[in-house]
Design a protein around this motif. Structure first.
Motif, mmCIF file in Angstrom:
data_model
loop_
_atom_site.group_PDB
_atom_site.id
_atom_site.type_symbol
_atom_site.label_atom_id
_atom_site.label_comp_id
_atom_site.label_asym_id
_atom_site.label_seq_id
_atom_site.Cartn_x
_atom_site.Cartn_y
_atom_site.Cartn_z
ATOM 1 N N UNK A 50 0.826 -1.209 0.000
ATOM 2 C CA UNK A 50 0.000 0.000 0.000
ATOM 3 C C UNK A 50 0.859 1.258 0.000
ATOM 4 N N UNK A 51 2.009 1.202 0.655
ATOM 5 C CA UNK A 51 2.940 2.340 0.608
ATOM 6 C C UNK A 51 3.387 2.599 -0.830
ATOM 7 N N UNK A 55 2.533 5.984 -3.028
ATOM 8 C CA UNK A 55 3.613 6.799 -3.587
ATOM 9 C C UNK A 55 3.465 6.940 -5.100
ATOM 10 N N UNK A 56 3.103 5.839 -5.760
ATOM 11 C CA UNK A 56 2.897 5.869 -7.204
ATOM 12 C C UNK A 56 1.723 6.765 -7.572
ATOM 13 N N UNK A 57 0.626 6.657 -6.799
ATOM 14 C CA UNK A 57 -0.557 7.483 -7.055
ATOM 15 C C UNK A 57 -0.246 8.955 -6.811
ATOM 16 N N UNK A 58 0.567 9.225 -5.809
ATOM 17 C CA UNK A 58 0.987 10.610 -5.558
ATOM 18 C C UNK A 58 1.746 11.168 -6.747
ATOM 19 N N UNK A 59 2.620 10.348 -7.321
ATOM 20 C CA UNK A 59 3.394 10.793 -8.481
ATOM 21 C C UNK A 59 2.483 11.040 -9.689
ATOM 22 N N UNK A 60 1.522 10.150 -9.907
ATOM 23 C CA UNK A 60 0.618 10.288 -11.058
ATOM 24 C C UNK A 60 -0.209 11.573 -10.973
ATOM 25 N N UNK A 61 -0.596 11.957 -9.736
ATOM 26 C CA UNK A 61 -1.455 13.129 -9.541
ATOM 27 C C UNK A 61 -0.728 14.239 -8.776
ATOM 28 N N UNK A 62 0.586 14.300 -8.932
ATOM 29 C CA UNK A 62 1.401 15.255 -8.173
ATOM 30 C C UNK A 62 0.999 16.699 -8.419
ATOM 31 N N UNK A 63 0.482 16.974 -9.601
ATOM 32 C CA UNK A 63 0.071 18.333 -9.936
ATOM 33 C C UNK A 63 -1.115 18.804 -9.095
ATOM 34 N N UNK A 64 -1.853 17.856 -8.498
ATOM 35 C CA UNK A 64 -3.077 18.210 -7.778
ATOM 36 C C UNK A 64 -2.914 18.176 -6.261
#
Length: 238
Positions: A50-51, A55-64
């Protein structure tokens, strides 16, 4: 080989669900793994996966990402998850299973619009600490959503910021589990397979989300949470 395929598929489902609706994937994964391995093993095996997924999801939506909200929240969530990781390692199996039922029911009520509780922004730090402790004991940071919604976050901003906060919680609970001795070689192998699936699920969920829209994503979340709640109750009744 069959077990490995099932683990990867489970990770894909969890990653896709969390990316589409911003919640539910962690609950689904921990509840199902708890039925298969027991609650303590489920917490340990899902934490690194889950970590990685958050982290991957944060990178994908880092602009938001709302950096101000994320920073304030993680100051409370990190120590809360660390303390919760230490405590949950010593909790009886039944106590963790009951907590899973409560957290899953809360998530379902929130997703269905039956629970409109919204804590004030002034409650960020103490609430984040408590949410971190609950996340460490249930494996799901589902209590993050109410306060982020109260802060005005929605859509991609909610998904991105909740991913940052969830990743912070997972770091804290992994540290707590490690100190308590919950990790072993087998747990890390399972987590690696789950994590690979979650990364693929994040990408898949992003594409599906763009095609079907918010309303259908939430309907899917309702269905999955109902199934998770039933599975969590079965875990207690076994």
């Amino acid at each position: 080989m069959l077990e490995a395929i099932v683990l990867v598929l489970g990770g894909i489902g969890a990653g896709a669900l969390s990316t589409m609706a911003g919640m539910g994937g962690g609950v689904l994964l921990v509840v199902t793994m708890s039925l298969a391995l027991g609650p303590h093993a489920a917490l340990a095996t899902t934490a690194p996966a889950l970590l990685a997924g958050n982290l991957h999801r944060t990178w994908l939506y880092r602009h938001a990402v709302d950096r101000g909200v994320a920073l304030t929240f993680l100051i409370g969530a990190l120590p809360g998850a660390l303390v919760g990781g230490l405590v949950s390692a010593r909790m009886p199996d039944t106590a963790i299973e009951v907590l899973l039922v409560i957290v899953t029911a809360f998530a379902l009520a929130r997703a269905a619009g039956k629970l409109e509780w919204k804590p004030s922004a002034r409650a960020y730090l103490p609430f984040a600490f408590g949410a971190g402790m609950v996340a460490a004991g249930s494996g799901a940071g589902i209590l993050v959503s109410p306060i982020l919604v109260a802060g005005g976050l929605a859509g991609e901003a909610l998904i991105a910021t909740s991913s940052v906060v969830a990743a912070t919680m997972h770091v804290g609970r992994i540290a707590g589990y490690g100190v308590a001795g919950l990790f072993g070689g087998a747990a890390l192998v399972v987590s690696l397979l789950l994590g690979g699936g979650i990364l693929a699920g994040n990408v898949l969920g992003g594409r599906v989300r763009a095609r079907i829209g918010e309303a259908w994503c939430m309907r899917l979340t309702h269905l999955v949470l109902v199934v998770s709640l039933i599975a969590a109750v079965i875990g207690i009744a076994r």
